[in-house]
Design a protein around this motif. Structure first.
Motif, PDB file in Angstrom:
ATOM      1  N   ASP A  40       0.808  -1.227   0.000  1.00 39.12           N
ATOM      2  CA  ASP A  40       0.000   0.000   0.000  1.00 39.12           C
ATOM      3  C   ASP A  40       0.836   1.270   0.000  1.00 39.12           C
ATOM      4  N   GLY A  41       2.117   1.133  -0.301  1.00 35.83           N
ATOM      5  CA  GLY A  41       2.973   2.309  -0.390  1.00 35.83           C
ATOM      6  C   GLY A  41       4.079   2.369   0.632  1.00 35.83           C
ATOM      7  N   GLU A  42       3.995   1.566   1.685  1.00 31.67           N
ATOM      8  CA  GLU A  42       5.009   1.637   2.740  1.00 31.67           C
ATOM      9  C   GLU A  42       6.383   1.226   2.221  1.00 31.67           C
ATOM     10  N   VAL A  43       6.429   0.165   1.426  1.00 30.07           N
ATOM     11  CA  VAL A  43       7.719  -0.316   0.908  1.00 30.07           C
ATOM     12  C   VAL A  43       8.388   0.764   0.060  1.00 30.07           C
ATOM     13  N   PHE A  44       7.609   1.387  -0.817  1.00 28.80           N
ATOM     14  CA  PHE A  44       8.167   2.428  -1.669  1.00 28.80           C
ATOM     15  C   PHE A  44       8.581   3.652  -0.853  1.00 28.80           C
ATOM     16  N   ASN A  45       7.748   4.064   0.091  1.00 31.40           N
ATOM     17  CA  ASN A  45       8.087   5.227   0.911  1.00 31.40           C
ATOM     18  C   ASN A  45       9.364   4.996   1.711  1.00 31.40           C
ATOM     19  N   ARG A  46       9.510   3.794   2.252  1.00 32.13           N
ATOM     20  CA  ARG A  46      10.723   3.479   3.015  1.00 32.13           C
ATOM     21  C   ARG A  46      11.948   3.452   2.093  1.00 32.13           C
ATOM     22  N   ALA A  47      11.770   2.900   0.887  1.00 30.80           N
ATOM     23  CA  ALA A  47      12.879   2.849  -0.066  1.00 30.80           C
ATOM     24  C   ALA A  47      13.278   4.269  -0.495  1.00 30.80           C
ATOM     25  N   ALA A  48      12.290   5.107  -0.778  1.00 31.46           N
ATOM     26  CA  ALA A  48      12.558   6.490  -1.180  1.00 31.46           C
ATOM     27  C   ALA A  48      13.225   7.259  -0.036  1.00 31.46           C
ATOM     28  N   HIS A  49      12.774   7.008   1.175  1.00 31.60           N
ATOM     29  CA  HIS A  49      13.354   7.655   2.361  1.00 31.60           C
ATOM     30  C   HIS A  49      14.803   7.206   2.557  1.00 31.60           C
ATOM     31  N   PHE A  50      15.046   5.918   2.353  1.00 35.51           N
ATOM     32  CA  PHE A  50      16.407   5.384   2.469  1.00 35.51           C
ATOM     33  C   PHE A  50      17.327   6.027   1.432  1.00 35.51           C
TER      34      PHE A  50
END
Length: 223
Positions: A40-50
């Motif tokens: 739901d977007g958490e994986v992408f948000n965490r990757a972008a944040h990283f």
């Protein structure tokens, strides 16, 4: 030394080296973007944040991006200069029709990709870095909700999805010739390696073109 880079071979060498930076940048960028399709977007948000906060990535990514930008600027410079004299093409055309077509239209494809890139940066990079993107919290970590920004654009504007797919297709054509040509200029120019590089170039171009195309199509069809 300067005379080398003013020569035809030197110019091709610069384009090849910066082209490798471009290809690495695209591979990293695609890997992160494909996480838009997970959950739901958490994986992408965490990757972008990283990618935005990790010290090593903060050094490597700008270097790749600089190589990418220099490739575009230098290609534009050569195009304008060559039109006043004579075209300086790539040293050899591939044995297949598609790459031959791509090799004859590298600058046109590059210019089209540049237009798309400017639109892409205005809608995503600029808004993330300088705009007012909402934040989201996972556990104790607060970060930009980059997923909402990207998904919202793809869901709301079908024409942008099609533009994005078109840009990915042009990028694939550009890479289908640029990939093997870059390594050929860097010395992998034996008959045996040239055939292998053409195959690898096709595989890489398909992965990049199809990979970037899947993302907007996913939001257009399933969201």
């Amino acid at each position: 030394m300067i005379e080398i880079f003013n020569s035809s071979i030197g110019k091709k060498l610069i384009m090849s080296i910066t082209g490798v930076f471009l290809m690495l940048f695209l591979l990293v960028h695609l890997t992160v973007n494909l996480m838009l399709l997970v959950g739901d977007g958490e994986v992408f948000n965490r990757a972008a944040h990283f990618m935005a906060t990790n010290p090593a990535i903060k050094i490597i990514e700008p270097l790749l991006a600089i190589g990418f930008v220099f490739h575009i600027i230098y290609a534009t410079y050569l195009t304008i200069k060559n039109r006043k004299t004579r075209p300086i093409g790539y040293s050899k055309s591939a044995s297949n029709g598609v790459s031959s077509w791509s090799s004859k239209n590298m600058y046109i494809l590059g210019a089209t990709i540049l237009i798309f890139l400017v639109i892409h940066l205005a809608n995503f990079f600029w808004k993330i870095k300088f705009g007012t993107v909402d934040t989201i919290t996972y556990g104790t970590e607060t970060m930009h909700n980059t997923y909402a920004l990207v998904a919202g654009l793809f869901i709301s504007y079908w024409w942008y999805d099609l533009l994005y797919v078109l840009g990915a297709i042009f990028l694939g054509f550009h890479l289908s010739h640029g990939f093997w040509s870059a390594f050929q200029t860097l010395g992998w120019n034996g008959t045996k390696w040239l055939k292998r590089l053409e195959v690898i170039a096709y595989i890489y171009a398909i992965i990049i073109g199809l990979g970037f195309s899947i993302i907007p199509l996913y939001f257009l069809i399933f969201k």
